[in-house]
Design a protein around this motif. Structure first.
Motif, PDB file in Angstrom:
ATOM      1  N   MET A   1      16.530  -3.500   0.588  1.00  0.00           N
ATOM      2  CA  MET A   1      15.606  -3.431  -0.681  1.00  0.00           C
ATOM      3  C   MET A   1      14.178  -3.014  -0.134  1.00  0.00           C
ATOM      4  O   MET A   1      13.522  -3.379   0.530  1.00  0.00           O
ATOM      5  N   ILE A   2      13.660  -2.174  -1.336  1.00  0.00           N
ATOM      6  CA  ILE A   2      12.122  -1.742  -0.873  1.00  0.00           C
ATOM      7  C   ILE A   2      11.131  -2.635  -1.417  1.00  0.00           C
ATOM      8  O   ILE A   2      11.387  -3.028  -2.707  1.00  0.00           O
ATOM      9  N   ASN A   3      10.040  -3.287  -0.768  1.00  0.00           N
ATOM     10  CA  ASN A   3       9.347  -4.169  -1.394  1.00  0.00           C
ATOM     11  C   ASN A   3       8.191  -3.423  -1.970  1.00  0.00           C
ATOM     12  O   ASN A   3       7.777  -2.226  -2.011  1.00  0.00           O
ATOM     13  N   ASP A   4       7.280  -4.689  -2.425  1.00  0.00           N
ATOM     14  CA  ASP A   4       6.125  -3.886  -3.471  1.00  0.00           C
ATOM     15  C   ASP A   4       5.102  -3.204  -2.609  1.00  0.00           C
ATOM     16  O   ASP A   4       4.367  -2.255  -2.828  1.00  0.00           O
ATOM     17  N   ASP A   5       4.959  -3.644  -1.314  1.00  0.00           N
ATOM     18  CA  ASP A   5       3.986  -2.940  -0.476  1.00  0.00           C
ATOM     19  C   ASP A   5       4.193  -1.592  -0.203  1.00  0.00           C
ATOM     20  O   ASP A   5       3.332  -0.779  -0.084  1.00  0.00           O
ATOM     21  N   PHE A   6       5.495  -1.058  -0.022  1.00  0.00           N
ATOM     22  CA  PHE A   6       5.992   0.250   0.105  1.00  0.00           C
ATOM     23  C   PHE A   6       5.399   0.747  -1.272  1.00  0.00           C
ATOM     24  O   PHE A   6       4.796   1.964  -1.169  1.00  0.00           O
ATOM     25  N   TRP A   7       5.898   0.308  -2.382  1.00  0.00           N
ATOM     26  CA  TRP A   7       5.446   1.017  -3.470  1.00  0.00           C
ATOM     27  C   TRP A   7       4.011   1.232  -3.798  1.00  0.00           C
ATOM     28  O   TRP A   7       3.556   2.136  -4.422  1.00  0.00           O
TER      29      TRP A   7
ATOM     30  N   ILE B   1      -2.895  10.872 -14.580  1.00  0.00           N
ATOM     31  CA  ILE B   1      -3.228  10.203 -13.377  1.00  0.00           C
ATOM     32  C   ILE B   1      -3.351   8.776 -13.594  1.00  0.00           C
ATOM     33  O   ILE B   1      -2.992   8.049 -12.978  1.00  0.00           O
ATOM     34  N   LEU B   2      -4.230   8.485 -14.586  1.00  0.00           N
ATOM     35  CA  LEU B   2      -4.427   6.957 -15.027  1.00  0.00           C
ATOM     36  C   LEU B   2      -2.987   6.434 -15.323  1.00  0.00           C
ATOM     37  O   LEU B   2      -2.790   5.274 -14.880  1.00  0.00           O
ATOM     38  N   LEU B   3      -2.257   6.995 -16.330  1.00  0.00           N
ATOM     39  CA  LEU B   3      -1.128   6.362 -16.733  1.00  0.00           C
ATOM     40  C   LEU B   3      -0.083   6.229 -15.741  1.00  0.00           C
ATOM     41  O   LEU B   3       0.785   5.453 -15.574  1.00  0.00           O
ATOM     42  N   LEU B   4       0.071   7.209 -14.986  1.00  0.00           N
ATOM     43  CA  LEU B   4       1.236   7.522 -14.072  1.00  0.00           C
ATOM     44  C   LEU B   4       1.140   6.881 -12.631  1.00  0.00           C
ATOM     45  O   LEU B   4       2.089   6.799 -11.870  1.00  0.00           O
ATOM     46  N   ASN B   5      -0.244   6.973 -12.030  1.00  0.00           N
ATOM     47  CA  ASN B   5      -0.622   6.435 -10.832  1.00  0.00           C
ATOM     48  C   ASN B   5      -1.455   5.277 -10.692  1.00  0.00           C
ATOM     49  O   ASN B   5      -1.070   4.340  -9.907  1.00  0.00           O
ATOM     50  N   LEU B   6      -2.282   5.495 -11.550  1.00  0.00           N
ATOM     51  CA  LEU B   6      -3.408   4.283 -11.106  1.00  0.00           C
ATOM     52  C   LEU B   6      -2.991   3.101 -11.960  1.00  0.00           C
ATOM     53  O   LEU B   6      -3.242   1.952 -11.121  1.00  0.00           O
TER      54      LEU B   6
ATOM     55  N   PRO C   1       0.180   1.819 -12.532  1.00  0.00           N
ATOM     56  CA  PRO C   1       1.128   1.314 -11.755  1.00  0.00           C
ATOM     57  C   PRO C   1       0.614   0.802 -10.306  1.00  0.00           C
ATOM     58  O   PRO C   1       0.974  -0.503  -9.923  1.00  0.00           O
ATOM     59  N   PHE C   2      -0.238   1.282  -9.577  1.00  0.00           N
ATOM     60  CA  PHE C   2      -0.694   0.960  -8.465  1.00  0.00           C
ATOM     61  C   PHE C   2      -1.666  -0.477  -8.695  1.00  0.00           C
ATOM     62  O   PHE C   2      -1.387  -1.420  -7.732  1.00  0.00           O
ATOM     63  N   LEU C   3      -2.405  -0.489  -9.748  1.00  0.00           N
ATOM     64  CA  LEU C   3      -3.216  -1.733  -9.905  1.00  0.00           C
ATOM     65  C   LEU C   3      -2.145  -2.944 -10.445  1.00  0.00           C
ATOM     66  O   LEU C   3      -2.488  -3.994  -9.959  1.00  0.00           O
ATOM     67  N   ALA C   4      -1.143  -2.660 -11.190  1.00  0.00           N
ATOM     68  CA  ALA C   4      -0.317  -3.727 -11.385  1.00  0.00           C
ATOM     69  C   ALA C   4       0.501  -4.019 -10.188  1.00  0.00           C
ATOM     70  O   ALA C   4       0.424  -5.449 -10.068  1.00  0.00           O
ATOM     71  N   LEU C   5       0.771  -3.234  -9.478  1.00  0.00           N
ATOM     72  CA  LEU C   5       1.482  -3.781  -8.066  1.00  0.00           C
ATOM     73  C   LEU C   5       0.641  -4.404  -7.233  1.00  0.00           C
ATOM     74  O   LEU C   5       0.719  -5.581  -6.533  1.00  0.00           O
ATOM     75  N   TYR C   6      -0.752  -3.980  -7.307  1.00  0.00           N
ATOM     76  CA  TYR C   6      -1.810  -4.760  -6.420  1.00  0.00           C
ATOM     77  C   TYR C   6      -2.156  -6.138  -6.894  1.00  0.00           C
ATOM     78  O   TYR C   6      -2.225  -6.997  -6.195  1.00  0.00           O
ATOM     79  N   LEU C   7      -2.109  -6.232  -8.604  1.00  0.00           N
ATOM     80  CA  LEU C   7      -2.560  -7.525  -8.972  1.00  0.00           C
ATOM     81  C   LEU C   7      -1.179  -8.581  -8.564  1.00  0.00           C
ATOM     82  O   LEU C   7      -1.395  -9.808  -8.535  1.00  0.00           O
ATOM     83  N   ILE C   8       0.133  -7.768  -8.903  1.00  0.00           N
ATOM     84  CA  ILE C   8       1.181  -8.892  -8.699  1.00  0.00           C
ATOM     85  C   ILE C   8       1.389  -9.285  -7.136  1.00  0.00           C
ATOM     86  O   ILE C   8       1.716 -10.490  -6.864  1.00  0.00           O
TER      87      ILE C   8
ATOM     88  N   ARG D   1       1.643   1.522  -1.726  1.00  0.00           N
ATOM     89  CA  ARG D   1       1.451   2.525  -0.705  1.00  0.00           C
ATOM     90  C   ARG D   1       1.757   4.039  -1.142  1.00  0.00           C
ATOM     91  O   ARG D   1       1.082   4.963  -0.998  1.00  0.00           O
ATOM     92  N   VAL D   2       3.053   3.997  -1.675  1.00  0.00           N
ATOM     93  CA  VAL D   2       3.393   5.381  -2.406  1.00  0.00           C
ATOM     94  C   VAL D   2       2.236   5.720  -3.635  1.00  0.00           C
ATOM     95  O   VAL D   2       1.851   6.881  -3.800  1.00  0.00           O
ATOM     96  N   PHE D   3       1.972   4.752  -4.336  1.00  0.00           N
ATOM     97  CA  PHE D   3       1.163   5.121  -5.717  1.00  0.00           C
ATOM     98  C   PHE D   3      -0.230   5.407  -5.048  1.00  0.00           C
ATOM     99  O   PHE D   3      -1.006   6.235  -5.649  1.00  0.00           O
TER     100      PHE D   3
END
Length: 83
Positions: free
Chosen positions: A1-7, A66-71, A73-80, A9-11
């Motif tokens: 399973m791919i972890n949150d850290d991977f995603w 950019i805001l909706l599709l990348n920034l 999700p990146f911020l949400a994963l970072y905060l989680i 970095r992708v975002f």
């Protein structure tokens, strides 16, 4: 399973790449506007006002994407990950 850290970095990498594309587009529009208009003029008959409006609107839609599709999700994963 791919972890949150991977995603995260992708975002983040995706965000950097698409911001570079936006900056290049903006710089071309500012410094090579006549060349761009000449290039597009081969296919379309656009007035200066229409040409500017299309590029300005295109950049605005691109920034919203950019805001909706990348920034966001990146911020949400970072905060989680950091909570």
């Amino acid at each position: 399973m791919i972890n949150d850290d991977f995603w995260s970095r992708v975002f983040f990498c995706s965000l950097i790449i698409i911001l570079i594309i936006l900056i290049i587009w903006f710089l071309l529009f500012i410094f090579a506007r006549n060349w761009m208009k000449q290039l597009h003029g081969k296919w379309f008959q656009l007035s200066d006002h229409t040409f500017d409006a299309i590029h300005y609107g295109g950049m605005a839609i691109y920034k919203i994407g950019i805001l909706l599709l990348n920034l966001v999700p990146f911020l949400a994963l970072y905060l989680i990950r950091n909570s």
